[in-house]
Motif scaffolding. Structure first.
Motif, PDB file in Angstrom:
ATOM      1  N   CYS A   1       5.362   9.523   0.405  1.00 43.55           N
ATOM      2  CA  CYS A   1       4.108   8.816   0.714  1.00 43.55           C
ATOM      3  C   CYS A   1       4.087   8.444   2.341  1.00 43.55           C
ATOM      4  O   CYS A   1       5.410   8.805   2.831  1.00 43.55           O
TER       5      CYS A   1
ATOM      6  N   MET B   1       9.442   8.877  -0.375  1.00 46.15           N
ATOM      7  CA  MET B   1       9.225   8.540  -1.918  1.00 46.15           C
ATOM      8  C   MET B   1       8.474   9.996  -2.021  1.00 46.15           C
ATOM      9  O   MET B   1       7.671  10.358  -1.028  1.00 46.15           O
TER      10      MET B   1
ATOM     11  N   HIS C   1       6.245   5.478   3.552  1.00 48.95           N
ATOM     12  CA  HIS C   1       7.380   5.630   3.194  1.00 48.95           C
ATOM     13  C   HIS C   1       8.345   7.278   2.739  1.00 48.95           C
ATOM     14  O   HIS C   1       7.646   7.647   1.623  1.00 48.95           O
TER      15      HIS C   1
ATOM     16  N   ASP D   1       0.643  -1.113  -0.032  1.00 50.55           N
ATOM     17  CA  ASP D   1      -0.074  -0.035   0.056  1.00 50.55           C
ATOM     18  C   ASP D   1       1.131   1.335  -0.181  1.00 50.55           C
ATOM     19  O   ASP D   1       1.884   0.885   0.658  1.00 50.55           O
ATOM     20  N   HIS D   2       0.281   2.261  -0.389  1.00 51.96           N
ATOM     21  CA  HIS D   2       0.873   3.665  -0.669  1.00 51.96           C
ATOM     22  C   HIS D   2       0.038   4.808  -0.234  1.00 51.96           C
ATOM     23  O   HIS D   2      -1.554   4.548  -0.667  1.00 51.96           O
TER      24      HIS D   2
HETATM   25 CO    CO Z   1       4.968   4.196  -1.036  1.00 57.25          CO
END
Ligand code: CO
Length: 130
Positions: free
Chosen positions: A116, A122, A119, A78-79
């Protein structure tokens, strides 16, 4: 006596050279700073962004006010599309699963940077113009 004068002069010269080198190094560093500006200049005119290999692609896009931008996740994890600066004018998605999309309509001109949430390395940019 004579040597002392020469050494003094040499020392002064070395200091001047060191200062000039430092100034040049600093001005070079400053000219490297507007990288983000170059990035937005290279923005791609599209309303479709693919999320793949932990990257937003194209990383920088440009659209007109009123455009709906769609992000589609092609990764198995998932993002999210999360604006760096939270606002009702900026995108903020829930988790986007593999094969799923998230759409957001930009109603106000500006440069929107996002990341993101799981993350934070990103990054993406949407340049919105009138
Ligand atoms: Co991500």
């Amino acid at each position: 006596m004579k040597n002392k004068k020469i050494y003094g002069g040499l020392a002064l010269l070395l200091i001047v050279v060191a200062v000039i080198t430092g100034v040049i190094a600093m001005s070079n560093r400053n000219s490297d700073t507007p990288n983000t500006k170059d990035m937005t200049t290279n923005a791609v005119a599209t309303n479709a962004v693919v999320i793949q290999n932990y990257m937003f692609s194209p990383m920088a896009i440009k659209v007109k006010v009123g455009t709906t931008v769609t992000w589609t996740n092609k990764d198995s994890v998932d993002h999210t599309v999360t604006a760096d600066k939270n606002s009702t004018d900026a995108p903020s998605s829930m988790d986007i699963a593999q094969g799923k999309s998230y759409s957001f309509t930009f109603k106000k001109a500006g440069t929107y940077t996002y990341h993101c949430f799981p993350h934070p390395y990103m990054h993406g940019t949407v340049e919105v113009t009138n």
